[in-house]
Design a protein around this motif. Structure first.
Motif, PDB file in Angstrom:
ATOM      1  N   LEU A  12      31.034  17.044  68.776  1.00  0.00           N
ATOM      2  CA  LEU A  12      31.391  18.309  69.589  1.00  0.00           C
ATOM      3  C   LEU A  12      31.449  18.124  71.108  1.00  0.00           C
ATOM      4  O   LEU A  12      30.614  17.301  71.553  1.00  0.00           O
ATOM      5  N   ASP A  13      32.759  18.337  71.630  1.00  0.00           N
ATOM      6  CA  ASP A  13      32.783  18.011  73.036  1.00  0.00           C
ATOM      7  C   ASP A  13      31.998  19.004  73.898  1.00  0.00           C
ATOM      8  O   ASP A  13      32.145  20.386  73.691  1.00  0.00           O
ATOM      9  N   MET A  15      31.027  24.452  76.615  1.00  0.00           N
ATOM     10  CA  MET A  15      30.709  25.113  77.602  1.00  0.00           C
ATOM     11  C   MET A  15      31.821  26.304  77.884  1.00  0.00           C
ATOM     12  O   MET A  15      31.608  27.419  78.062  1.00  0.00           O
ATOM     13  N   GLU A  16      32.963  25.506  77.639  1.00  0.00           N
ATOM     14  CA  GLU A  16      34.232  26.747  77.744  1.00  0.00           C
ATOM     15  C   GLU A  16      33.930  27.962  76.813  1.00  0.00           C
ATOM     16  O   GLU A  16      34.366  28.927  77.009  1.00  0.00           O
ATOM     17  N   THR A  17      33.673  27.469  75.683  1.00  0.00           N
ATOM     18  CA  THR A  17      33.656  28.383  74.422  1.00  0.00           C
ATOM     19  C   THR A  17      32.252  29.357  74.957  1.00  0.00           C
ATOM     20  O   THR A  17      32.656  30.644  74.670  1.00  0.00           O
ATOM     21  N   LEU A  18      31.257  28.881  75.337  1.00  0.00           N
ATOM     22  CA  LEU A  18      30.104  29.508  75.663  1.00  0.00           C
ATOM     23  C   LEU A  18      30.651  30.552  76.919  1.00  0.00           C
ATOM     24  O   LEU A  18      30.123  31.739  76.836  1.00  0.00           O
ATOM     25  N   ASN A  55      30.396  34.572  76.670  1.00  0.00           N
ATOM     26  CA  ASN A  55      29.733  35.420  77.565  1.00  0.00           C
ATOM     27  C   ASN A  55      30.576  36.473  78.201  1.00  0.00           C
ATOM     28  O   ASN A  55      29.940  37.636  78.207  1.00  0.00           O
ATOM     29  N   LYS A  56      31.801  36.034  78.295  1.00  0.00           N
ATOM     30  CA  LYS A  56      32.987  37.166  78.880  1.00  0.00           C
ATOM     31  C   LYS A  56      32.868  38.268  77.819  1.00  0.00           C
ATOM     32  O   LYS A  56      32.926  39.358  78.172  1.00  0.00           O
ATOM     33  N   ASN A  57      33.126  37.989  76.608  1.00  0.00           N
ATOM     34  CA  ASN A  57      33.030  38.875  75.537  1.00  0.00           C
ATOM     35  C   ASN A  57      31.950  39.770  75.427  1.00  0.00           C
ATOM     36  O   ASN A  57      32.122  40.854  75.305  1.00  0.00           O
TER      37      ASN A  57
END
Length: 325
Positions: free
Chosen positions: A136-137, A142-145, A149-151
């Motif tokens: 996993l990159d 971090m982008e997914t997290l 977080n926004k969601n």
């Protein structure tokens, strides 16, 4: 002279200590880097090494077994990793084992992690290439997290608005929670549903009891389903009913055919029933016949009083009078 000798001894002691420290450091670093251990070579090809460097460790089953010797470009845009692995673990790494890039801790150095492999596959040999699995990159993680977080913030805001509306009595849920009359109605509905479920269970029990009674020996249903003689009688009755139905159908067809013939003017009966002109002619003929029969009766009555037939009628009356006496 003595002072010079003393200085030489002190210098010699410090040099000896420095050399010992240097040798110890070299041996320690060499031990960590597996420089003085007999090893063999394994390779793996990755699309992205994610910051892996020469000298990083190679791990297998939680044990450090080697280091990264070289990192070479391979093919169009891939990277080949050359690893030095201890000879003593050669029999435990199988040819179907996999290699992936991981981290030494949460934010530690990158490492090569060898895992998997089955006993059906033979052990690896010097120069073998392991199947690589991309890890996993962390950047993508971090982008997914960040997106999550926004969601989560959006969901929290929506929940805040929703709970506010519920607290104000808006919507069905809010009305149920704040309107006592609606709550009582809802409670009454639940009680009715509970009562209906009780009645349904009672009905099902009665149906089960009825079905059990029908399957008992001696009942009509049991006799119908188990008595072969009754089955034969029913089969005979059904066949007779079927024959009767066929006869009734034939009779109906014949009556329909007769009715069609009666409606047809090309036969006598149809002409009598359907031809008005012919019916009028028959009516006039019957009137003429009736009139002729009346005239004939009158003529015959008149013959009794004519001279040629008068004596004959008198003899007939005398004969009838004798028979009566």
């Amino acid at each position: 002279m003595r002072n010079d000798n003393k200085k030489s001894v002190i210098v010699g002691i410090f040099v000896f200590i420095a050399i010992a420290i240097f040798v110890t450091g070299v041996l320690t670093l060499g031990g960590q880097q597996k420089k003085f251990v007999k090893s063999f070579r394994l390779t793996a090809v990755f699309d992205d090494v994610a910051g892996l460097q020469t000298g990083n460790n190679v791990w297998f089953s939680g044990v450090k077994i080697g280091t990264v010797r070289r990192i070479n470009f391979y093919g169009d845009s891939q990277v080949e990793i050359v690893m030095n692995v201890e000879e003593k673990v050669k029999d435990y790494i199988r040819k179907d084992s996999k290699a992936t890039i991981s981290s030494d801790g949460l934010i530690g150095n990158k490492i090569i992690l060898i895992y998997g492999g089955t006993t059906q596959a033979p052990p690896v040999e010097d120069g073998d290439r392991l199947v690589s699995v991309m890890a996993l990159d962390t950047d993508k993680m971090m982008e997914t997290l960040q997106e999550n977080n926004k969601n989560l913030v959006t969901i929290t805001e929506n929940l805040k608005v929703l709970t506010g509306k519920i607290a104000q009595g808006q919507g069905i849920v809010g009305a149920v929670m704040t309107d006592s009359l609606l709550a009582e109605n809802f409670k009454s509905i639940l009680e009715n549903l509970d009562r209906a479920s009780v009645n349904s269970n009672r009905t099902l029990m009665e149906l089960n009891k009825f079905a059990s009674g029908m399957n008992q020996e001696g009942s009509l249903f049991y006799d119908l389903t188990h008595d072969k003689e009754i089955y034969k009688s029913l089969q005979t009755s059904v066949n007779e009913l079927q024959a009767t139905a066929e006869n009734a159908k034939n009779l109906t067809d014949n009556l329909n055919e007769t009715a069609n013939k009666l409606n047809d003017k090309n036969n006598t009966a149809g002409m009598i029933l359907n031809d008005e002109e012919f019916a009028q002619r028959i009516k006039h003929t019957m009137i003429y016949v009736d009139s002729s029969s009346m005239n004939l009766n009158k003529g015959l009555e008149a013959l009794e009083y004519t001279w040629p037939f008068k004596k004959g009628f008198k003899r007939m009356e005398k004969a009838k009078a004798k028979e009566g006496a």
